[in-house]
Scaffold this active site. Sequence first.
Site, PDB file in Angstrom:
ATOM      1  N   GLU A 150       0.808  -1.217   0.000  1.00  0.00           N
ATOM      2  CA  GLU A 150       0.000   0.000   0.000  1.00  0.00           C
ATOM      3  C   GLU A 150       0.847   1.277   0.000  1.00  0.00           C
ATOM      4  OE1 GLU A 150      -4.155  -1.507   2.103  1.00  0.00           O
ATOM      5  OE2 GLU A 150      -2.678  -0.434   3.322  1.00  0.00           O
ATOM      6  N   GLU A 307      -6.867  -7.731  -0.907  1.00  0.00           N
ATOM      7  CA  GLU A 307      -7.364  -7.658   0.471  1.00  0.00           C
ATOM      8  C   GLU A 307      -8.832  -7.254   0.485  1.00  0.00           C
ATOM      9  OE1 GLU A 307      -5.236  -5.213   3.226  1.00  0.00           O
ATOM     10  OE2 GLU A 307      -3.259  -5.811   2.486  1.00  0.00           O
TER      11      GLU A 307
END
Length: 680
Positions: A150, A307
């Site tokens: 991320e 995710e």
Amino acid sequence: MINPKIPKIWYGGDYNPEQWDKATMDEDMRMFPLAGIDVATINVFSWARSQRDEESYDFTWLDEIMDRLAAEGIKVCLATSTGAHPAWMAKKYPDVLRVDYEGRKRKFGGRHNSCPNSPTYRKYAPLMARKLAERYKDHPALVIWHISNEYGGYCYCDNCERQFRVWLQKRYETLEKLNTVWNTGFWGHTFYDWDEIVVPNVLSEEFDGNRTFFQGISLDYRRFQSDSLLECYRLERDEIKQVTPEIPVTTNLMGFYPELDYFEWAKHMDVVSWDNYPAIDTPVSFTAMSHNLMRGLKGGQPFMLMEQTPSVQNWSPYNSAKRPGVMRLWSYQAVAHGADTVMFFQLRRSIGACEKFHGALIEHAGHEHTRVFRECAELGSELQQLGDRILDARSRARVAILYDWENRWAIELSSGPTKQLNYVDEIHKYYAALYEQNIQTDVIGVEEDLDKYDVVIAPVLYMVKPGVDERVERFVASGGTFITTFFSGIVNEHDLVTLGGYPGKLRQVTGIWAEETDALLPEQQNHMVMKQDWGPLRGSYSCGILCDVIHAETAEVLAEYGTDFYQGTPVLTRNRFGKGQAYYVASSPDAGFLRGFMSNVCEEQGIKPLLDTPAGVEVVERAKDGTSLLFIMNHNAEAMAFDAGSANQTDLLTGRPVTGHVTIPARGVMILERPAADES
């Protein structure tokens, strides 16, 4: 196919066995097969575990995990662990620490705290990636590399300031050109030496986060920071590719995350992956649009759902549990829109720190006798049965919406005309109008080939980059339909106004010019009054935020403003251009207008809804090998009925034929397999 070692939709998620003892891992290995787990993402934040100082590397713990997963038949998405640097590194080499927007030097803590232009970070992160690649290049469990985690967050340190100057010299070559494109004659900002340039933050050009005195400077700093973080990714990727060129490489993106230009990032990723975390009140159409953006980053290539939470997440103000059936429903929504994986964060819930209340396959109860585990196991079983039936299937959309990060940055940095304008919201309004009618829509970048589509929509295309106007004109002249809106065609790529009248380089194709723009207060509205009935559009519709006062040159006027000093002037126009047409929507209309407008435009092009379903029943198509896979998803809390048509079709989830009027259960899913209709 992402990797033929798993010839099905991947099912798994983030796993952190280094946080547990051997007995717990043994229990995990017992339960994973019960849920159908076949891939685990590991080593995401384990840099400190593997490297205790500059020279000492110890991967024995990771060897044991890799080997154990392989022995259990579970494949590995192996992260490089560089999403959080070790404490020893921050202590010994403080250049690795970021300086924040207010000019404060960070200390060790959190995770996204590495300066992307730190020599230390750029030395040790690629070295770690290289060592992992060399150690596990032949490991039977390895199926994909996951670099860092991320990426995001800007830095304003001295290293970034120096490298910003280098970046600018490469981009502009001379100070004369830089002074021109930054318009530094304004407020006496002329630069005579590269070293006079400083980072734009609260100590210099910016204030309140996204407000700035010099849009050109701040815009370039966002480009620079996105490029700097991308270069960090590429340094690791290049080390890995030298050792394992055949194994795909990714990093997890975050949908409409504002700070990074994902279209540029996607060019350097083998497969796009992203983390999907809608709140309980996020419109399902927005989640669908986010999936379509991820699919659009690489020209329609399937992506990874890296995710999602199986139950609750931990950072929202109100972390509501997913209701029964919602995890399965949202998982299939991702697959419907192009995901070839369904993965969770996380597989076992942590016991401490900020993610201990973030949901997991295995909850703190520690066994399989929970609602969440049962639902995950049921989905795992279904994905096993589906096998490779869906893998690599593609969208066949004839409508596309243009989205551009640099355009977004420029709008957000603009000193006016209203703080109410939100670029992503305006994109979503048009997407939602199509979504609600089950009209397949791609979300693409401004570099994408427009000729694949019949209708291209560019809401609030404030920044028109070089060549975009020419490509739009060619698209329309060849028979395409182009739609743009208020506050479009205003500036070039440097945020300098295109003189000669708005919408600048889009003026010829739209056939209008805008004299001025009126910003309405949030409680104010104007109206769009149709000059005559047009399909479902008739009468008057509310509009607001901004109202361009426009003049029709070659365009036909379809609707006019209903109030204020510009009452009776055009608000919706259509301009015939070559074989096609361009619409200009001069304000931000209500949902009723947009639904009718998009229905009319699509009908003109012969674009029909995939199915006619009740509100809340989403229909999406993927196609493969002459077969259409029609995903029907009921987002309602009650069963809904609809007409599935008379085509020869079978529900892949039940094996039953489906025709005529059928009922889909609350939060239910159908996947209808049928021969693909000829789109030519």
